[in-house]
Design an enzyme around this catalytic site. Structure first.
Site, PDB file in Angstrom:
ATOM      1  CB  SER A 156      -0.936  -0.005   1.210  1.00 32.09           C
ATOM      2  OG  SER A 156      -0.215  -0.174   2.426  1.00 32.09           O
TER       3      SER A 156
ATOM      4  CD  GLU B 210       0.730   7.942   5.020  1.00 30.99           C
ATOM      5  OE1 GLU B 210       0.290   6.934   5.630  1.00 30.99           O
ATOM      6  OE2 GLU B 210       1.416   8.834   5.561  1.00 30.99           O
TER       7      GLU B 210
ATOM      8  CG  ASP C  27       1.879  15.108  13.782  1.00 31.58           C
ATOM      9  OD1 ASP C  27       2.030  14.304  14.728  1.00 31.58           O
ATOM     10  OD2 ASP C  27       2.228  14.869  12.609  1.00 31.58           O
TER      11      ASP C  27
ATOM     12  CG  PHE D 261      10.337  13.200   7.015  1.00 36.72           C
ATOM     13  CD1 PHE D 261       9.577  14.334   7.222  1.00 36.72           C
ATOM     14  CD2 PHE D 261      10.377  12.659   5.744  1.00 36.72           C
ATOM     15  CE1 PHE D 261       8.870  14.926   6.185  1.00 36.72           C
ATOM     16  CE2 PHE D 261       9.672  13.234   4.696  1.00 36.72           C
ATOM     17  CZ  PHE D 261       8.916  14.376   4.928  1.00 36.72           C
TER      18      PHE D 261
ATOM     19  CG  HIS E 172       1.335   2.068   4.644  1.00 34.76           C
ATOM     20  ND1 HIS E 172       0.266   2.099   3.789  1.00 34.76           N
ATOM     21  CD2 HIS E 172       1.459   3.326   5.159  1.00 34.76           C
ATOM     22  CE1 HIS E 172      -0.256   3.319   3.781  1.00 34.76           C
ATOM     23  NE2 HIS E 172       0.456   4.080   4.591  1.00 34.76           N
TER      24      HIS E 172
END
Length: 300
Positions: A19, A21, A113, A225, A275
């Site tokens: 998958s 994102e 967040d 990140f 993912h």
């Protein structure tokens, strides 16, 4: 189709799911490129794609529109992120109603967040403080919102809760509230995922736990990140990244190679799928999934 069913069917076939994102682009050209990216990924058989909210829920409406359009115009299942940030129960109910009306069957329920400029999360006065409360809210009206609900998991602990035992206890509450599957925060050392799954199973968490992998393309961006999410970069990888800091092509090649090795090991060890945090780019993820499809490490 419900992602829980996709995971079950894949397990019965002895295969993983893949998958991807995406985040909502800010421009029409960005939206066009996103749909071109999804189209480019289709030959690799993605199980589903997901679309995030922006920081602080700032792209909520764009997320909804993109998920509905993906559902309507592509042959790929879509999952919407839904967060607690800046939203009352009534507003969240409206979001879920809109998704249900569009035939969306899958949501990822997150706390979210803090908005840009805030250092800590502050719940809406009429909203929720925790993702577990959002999961329970979704489950409170099953006749209307028959969603498959995913939730986030943190192999290295949540950035705000470095106590692994406390973080696992919070995760169990989310699962008991009704989460059907879990997707992990990105990580670069597979041992974190393996230990986390062992601890989760020992705690009685039985739902599928899908590892989240980010094929890095830019060293500076990756460092930002990981600083935000609390993921560690192993020293050998950090050293390899450092010598490629000013060479984008070399950094991208390293990211593809490292993520491919990561994914192959995870799948050999029984991960139910991968993912990918794509950063709205398909080149790296396409190369990785193509290599995994060709080598089928899960059969090794």
């Amino acid at each position: 189709m419900r992602i829980s069913d996709l995971l079950r069917f894949a397990r019965e076939r002895g295969e993983p799911i893949f998958s991807f994102e995406f985040f909502p682009p800010k421009t029409d050209d960005g939206v066009r490129q996103l749909f071109e990216t999804v189209e480019a990924l289709r030959p690799l058989g993605p199980a589903y794609v997901s679309v995030t909210y922006g920081a602080g829920g700032s792209t909520r409406q764009r997320t909804l529109e993109l998920v509905k359009r993906l559902k309507r115009e592509t042959e790929v299942e879509a999952m919407a992120h839904v967060t607690c940030v800046g939203a009352s129960r009534e507003e969240l109910a409206g979001v879920l109603d809109e998704l249900a009306d569009a035939g969306i069957q899958n949501v990822l329920a997150l706390r979210g967040d803090p908005p840009r400029g805030q250092t800590s999360f502050e719940p809406h006065p009429e909203g929720f403080r925790y993702a577990s409360e959002l999961v329970a809210f979704i489950r409170s009206r099953p006749e209307r919102w028959r969603f498959c609900v995913g939730a986030a998991a943190y192999p290295e602990g949540h950035v705000e809760t470095r106590d692994l035992a406390a973080d696992l206890a919070h995760l169990k509450i989310k699962v008991e509230a009704g989460a059907d599957f879990l997707v992990t925060q990105l990580f670069f050392e597979n041992a974190h995922y393996v230990r986390f799954v062992d601890r989760a199973r020992a705690a009685g968490i039985t739902v599928p736990i899908v590892p989240g992998i980010m094929p890095f393309t830019n060293v500076d961006q990756t460092e930002r990140f990981t600083a935000m999410c609390g993921a560690a970069i192993p020293p050998p990888l950090r050293a390899a990244m450092e010598v490629r800091r000013t060479d984008p092509d070399s950094a991208r090649d390293l990211g593809v190679a490292y993520a491919t090795l990561q994914c192959a090991e995870l799948l050999r060890r029984g991960a139910p799928g991968i993912h990918f945090y794509t950063l709205n780019r398909s080149t790296s993820t396409r190369a990785i999934v193509a290599a995994l499809r060709a080598s089928e490490p899960w059969r090794g």
